[in-house]
Design an enzyme around this catalytic site. Structure first.
Site, PDB file in Angstrom:
ATOM      1  N   HIS A 356      11.842   6.218  86.286  1.00  0.00           N
ATOM      2  CA  HIS A 356      11.483   7.346  87.146  1.00  0.00           C
ATOM      3  C   HIS A 356      10.378   6.978  88.125  1.00  0.00           C
ATOM      4  O   HIS A 356      10.310   7.523  89.239  1.00  0.00           O
ATOM      5  CB  HIS A 356      11.062   8.536  86.281  1.00  0.00           C
ATOM      6  CG  HIS A 356      12.231   9.339  85.819  1.00  0.00           C
ATOM      7  ND1 HIS A 356      12.276   9.986  84.617  1.00  0.00           N
ATOM      8  CD2 HIS A 356      13.430   9.574  86.409  1.00  0.00           C
ATOM      9  CE1 HIS A 356      13.432  10.604  84.478  1.00  0.00           C
ATOM     10  NE2 HIS A 356      14.150  10.369  85.550  1.00  0.00           N
ATOM     11  N   ARG A 498      32.089  11.686  81.666  1.00  0.00           N
ATOM     12  CA  ARG A 498      32.636  10.671  80.765  1.00  0.00           C
ATOM     13  C   ARG A 498      32.443  11.124  79.328  1.00  0.00           C
ATOM     14  O   ARG A 498      31.358  11.584  78.945  1.00  0.00           O
ATOM     15  CB  ARG A 498      31.934   9.332  80.994  1.00  0.00           C
ATOM     16  CG  ARG A 498      32.532   8.191  80.184  1.00  0.00           C
ATOM     17  CD  ARG A 498      31.894   6.866  80.543  1.00  0.00           C
ATOM     18  NE  ARG A 498      30.487   6.800  80.151  1.00  0.00           N
ATOM     19  CZ  ARG A 498      29.660   5.800  80.465  1.00  0.00           C
ATOM     20  NH1 ARG A 498      30.110   4.800  81.200  1.00  0.00           N
ATOM     21  NH2 ARG A 498      28.415   5.809  80.075  1.00  0.00           N
ATOM     22  N   GLU A 596      37.399  -1.225  82.569  1.00  0.00           N
ATOM     23  CA  GLU A 596      36.311  -2.158  82.275  1.00  0.00           C
ATOM     24  C   GLU A 596      36.748  -3.238  81.293  1.00  0.00           C
ATOM     25  O   GLU A 596      36.082  -4.259  81.136  1.00  0.00           O
ATOM     26  CB  GLU A 596      35.082  -1.401  81.761  1.00  0.00           C
ATOM     27  CG  GLU A 596      35.396  -0.340  80.734  1.00  0.00           C
ATOM     28  CD  GLU A 596      34.259   0.655  80.559  1.00  0.00           C
ATOM     29  OE1 GLU A 596      33.126   0.348  80.949  1.00  0.00           O
ATOM     30  OE2 GLU A 596      34.508   1.738  79.999  1.00  0.00           O
ATOM     31  N   ASN A 619      30.181  -3.194  85.842  1.00  0.00           N
ATOM     32  CA  ASN A 619      29.215  -3.906  84.999  1.00  0.00           C
ATOM     33  C   ASN A 619      29.896  -4.549  83.793  1.00  0.00           C
ATOM     34  O   ASN A 619      29.778  -5.750  83.547  1.00  0.00           O
ATOM     35  CB  ASN A 619      28.108  -2.962  84.540  1.00  0.00           C
ATOM     36  CG  ASN A 619      27.238  -2.482  85.686  1.00  0.00           C
ATOM     37  OD1 ASN A 619      27.335  -2.991  86.793  1.00  0.00           O
ATOM     38  ND2 ASN A 619      26.399  -1.503  85.433  1.00  0.00           N
ATOM     39  N   ASP A 620      30.621  -3.729  83.029  1.00  0.00           N
ATOM     40  CA  ASP A 620      31.288  -4.261  81.841  1.00  0.00           C
ATOM     41  C   ASP A 620      32.470  -5.152  82.205  1.00  0.00           C
ATOM     42  O   ASP A 620      32.731  -6.151  81.536  1.00  0.00           O
ATOM     43  CB  ASP A 620      31.756  -3.117  80.932  1.00  0.00           C
ATOM     44  CG  ASP A 620      30.665  -2.674  79.967  1.00  0.00           C
ATOM     45  OD1 ASP A 620      29.758  -3.481  79.692  1.00  0.00           O
ATOM     46  OD2 ASP A 620      30.714  -1.527  79.490  1.00  0.00           O
ATOM     47  N   CYS A 667      32.328   2.124  90.177  1.00  0.00           N
ATOM     48  CA  CYS A 667      31.061   2.566  89.640  1.00  0.00           C
ATOM     49  C   CYS A 667      30.348   1.375  89.029  1.00  0.00           C
ATOM     50  O   CYS A 667      30.945   0.347  88.776  1.00  0.00           O
ATOM     51  CB  CYS A 667      31.321   3.687  88.672  1.00  0.00           C
ATOM     52  SG  CYS A 667      30.887   3.541  87.025  1.00  0.00           S
TER      53      CYS A 667
END
Length: 708
Positions: A356, A498, A596, A619-620, A667
């Site tokens: 943050h 998801r 993925e 990413n995966d 994504c």
């Protein structure tokens, strides 16, 4: 020799001065190997030479000894990056006699490269007067010692303790907020740290409870003040960071856990550390980068509580001139407490790019670099440059560098003004193709985000967050309220939720899952299908939450085969049939899968008619294609989102989905990378070219299309 090796490494690592450490290492190596000479040379890449840094046994003339990379046996070891073991060194064709070294008396030669992450940092050499070949045990000993030495040298260079190169060296960190800043560094070590709190007990439990409640109230007021202070400076979604902290401080579960610790007899500050670290560690152990970075946010909350436990008044920072703030752990509270006109940039020794604090830095337009290894003794007060684009930090830069970066900063300001004038416009490519920009969300703060005209909806809402912050599975009603708050925030826009994506890499605190390889284990859709009660509860909660807005889409994670998809659809249909009988306003949501797992690249044509859209989890997918865990520092440099195999896989997915008329989106980190956008455009152009050539159109039309 193993115990001797361990002793040498331990002794050397305890010496703070790197030059003294190298001198100690050569002395101890001579003793351990019973040899007369040991020498360390370090590579100066700019000057293309090896420079003698420490020796035991050589008696050289002059102040500096330098050997070019193409000279002698030491140069050969540097060039070949392999050990060299010789009984009679003078008979080797690459042997060169250096009179200034006085090494004519040494016959035996054993040299090994000092390698750190594929780079040869130098050469470690042992020599002996009598001609003999060092045995395998001795060679193995020296190679192992060189590997340990490489870590010490790399760390020392990162700390800025010495540089062989004459050119300006950049200290690198993680770029967290773009921009360029030039000014003096200011090291702030006034912030309390949880790690400094030691175990302490109390006999007056009531006093500790009151002490803690007062600190909580002070922290709550502080977060409200900060939100109000920044209300006119940043957008509403970033202000929601402070709403999150307020929400967490008011959370009954957190307060209950703190109270329980004090009732055990712990002092308030020790109770805060234990509870906060328990919550934080849940996230820190997760492999998912987004979730892992939430650990820092929880720690920030604890440190604000710690501050108000020991400080009655809000801290004040008085600066005569704007500074580059250097801290151990950057917090949103600290950024908000400093006037914006006095803050050029922020540098944090710890932290993540999506904490943050980093998000607030981006919202305020303050360059930020995280995870930096700095020598704090030499940086404070010095002039420097922070490059938030690349994560580079330059201390005491040359005039030429200052000139270049000032020009870059001016260009950046002009570009920022141009972009800000059009930030709320819809996104189009140069050839007028509409591109959707969707939000990747998951924290409670995201549920409070005001509708942003620059965002087309939520492309991924991570529902596991609400599961991770509790000590039990949330009820169906609790989930319904949580999802409703998100869906109602975007009433006219699509929100993709998801389903629960947990497993060995993201365990729940109340459902630990331990596996040898969690990435290939019981996770994602595999877990939820094995727990239909949990799955059905979540699906029902989602559908009920969207009864007013009808903007829900459901995304299934980690699908690896058609049977998993079929089973999930059966449960979704079951939930729909149950709810539609009770409330006719219930609408069957669109269903999508995440691509993925590489197997789905080839199964797309077989399952396309069963789903409404697909989302590529880059990413995966990258990890699985390259067999690389990007959270493993030893191989993280092999993780490459633009690896040819990844690019070809994305192209295959895009072409297949285009032919099947199946909507697809990207994504993951690649989606936020400008290079990823270029790649997507290339896919589109390639597909256009393919389709038009099939119809016999000329190459000219393709060129015109591209130029348009």
């Amino acid at each position: 020799m193993l115990s001797q090796l361990r002793d040498i490494v331990e002794q050397v690592s305890r010496v703070e001065n790197v030059h003294s450490a190298l001198e100690l290492l050569v002395q101890q190596t001579c003793l351990a190997m019973e040899t007369e000479c040991c020498t360390i040379y370090l590579a100066n890449e700019e000057m293309q030479r090896l420079e003698l840094m420490a020796t035991q046994g050589l008696r050289f003339k002059g102040k500096k000894i330098q050997i070019h990379f193409n000279e002698g046996l030491v140069g050969l070891v540097k060039r070949s990056a392999e050990p060299l073991n010789l009984a009679e060194a003078s008979k080797h064709p690459n042997y060169k006699y250096f009179p200034q070294l006085g090494e004519k008396v040494y016959q035996s030669f054993l040299g090994t490269p000092i390698i750190y992450r594929k780079q040869v940092l130098g050469v470690l050499v042992v020599q002996q007067k009598a001609p003999r070949l060092f045995d395998e045990m001795e060679e193995s000993f020296l190679v192992t010692l060189a590997a340990q030495l490489a870590v010490i040298i790399a760390h020392a260079q990162t700390q800025g303790q010495w540089r062989l190169e004459k050119k300006q060296q950049a200290i690198r960190g993680i770029p967290a907020s773009s921009g360029v800043a030039i000014g003096p560094f200011w090291w702030d070590d006034s912030q309390p740290l949880l790690a400094d709190v030691r175990p302490a007990s109390t006999l007056d439990i009531d006093r500790e409870q009151e002490w803690l409640l007062l600190a909580i109230e002070e922290a709550l007021n502080d977060f409200r003040r900060m939100r109000k202070k920044l209300d006119n400076e940043i957008n509403k979604e970033t202000l929601a960071i402070f709403d999150l902290f307020t929400h967490l401080l008011n959370d009954p579960m957190l307060r209950k856990d703190l109270k329980t610790q004090i009732l055990k007899g712990d002092r308030a500050d020790w109770a805060v550390r234990q509870v906060v670290e328990t919550y934080s560690n849940r996230f820190a152990r997760m492999a998912d980068g987004y979730l892992k970075e939430r650990a820092q946010d929880i720690r920030e909350l604890g440190q604000r509580l710690l501050f108000f436990l020991h400080n009655a008044e809000q801290e004040q920072h008085d600066f005569e001139q704007p500074v580059i703030l250097v801290v151990r752990e950057l917090t949103a509270s600290l950024i908000a407490s400093i006037p914006k006109d006095k803050l050029l940039a922020v540098v944090s020794l710890e932290g993540a790019a999506n904490s943050h604090a980093a998000i607030l830095s981006r919202a305020l337009g303050i360059p930020a670099v995280m995870g930096v290894n700095l020598n704090l003794d030499i940086i404070n007060g010095k002039r420097g440059i922070v490059d938030g684009y690349s994560g580079k930090i330059l201390v005491s830069p040359s005039r030429q560098l200052l000139k270049e970066y000032r020009a870059l900063a001016n260009e950046e300001r002009e570009l920022a003004n141009m972009v800000n004038q059009r930030i709320e416009e819809a996104a189009f490519t140069a050839d007028h193709e509409r591109i959707e920009i969707l939000l990747n969300a998951g924290l409670s703060a995201d549920a409070n985000i005001a509708v942003n005209q620059g965002v087309d909806g939520v492309g991924l809402y991570r529902t596991e967050i609400s599961f991770l912050l509790q000590h039990r599975f949330p009820s169906e009603e609790e989930q319904t309220q949580q999802y409703q708050s998100v869906l109602s925030t975007y009433p006219d826009k699509r929100v993709v939720m998801r389903t629960l994506d947990i497993g060995g890499d993201k365990p729940l605190p109340y459902l630990p899952i331990e596996e040898d390889n969690p990435f290939l284990g019981w996770r994602g859709i595999r877990f939820t299908l094995d727990h239909p009660d949990i799955f059905l509860m979540q699906i029902r909660a989602m559908m009920k939450a969207s009864v007013e807005t009808h903007n829900l889409s459901i995304l299934l994670p980690m699908v690896s085969g058609a049977q998993e998809l079929d089973d999930a659809i059966v449960f979704i249909e079951q939930a729909y049939q149950e709810l539609s009988k009770l409330d006719p306003r219930i609408v069957r949501p669109q269903i999508g899968i995440m691509i993925e797992v590489p197997s789905m690249l080839y199964l797309l044509p077989l399952i396309a008619h069963k789903v409404d859209f697909v989302s590529v989890g880059t990413n995966d997918l990258t990890q699985y294609l390259l067999a690389v865990d990007r959270n493993n520092s030893r191989v993280s440099d092999v993780y490459e989102s633009m690896h040819p195999a990844v690019v070809m896989a994305l192209k295959h997915i895009h072409q297949t989905c285009t032919q099947l008329k199946l909507p697809v989106c990207i994504c993951g980190e690649l989606a936020g990378d400008p290079i990823g956008g270029i790649t997507y455009g290339w896919f589109r152009l390639s597909q256009f070219k393919y389709e038009h050539l099939q119809r016999g159109e000329s190459e000219v039309s393709i060129t015109q299309y591209a130029s348009g």
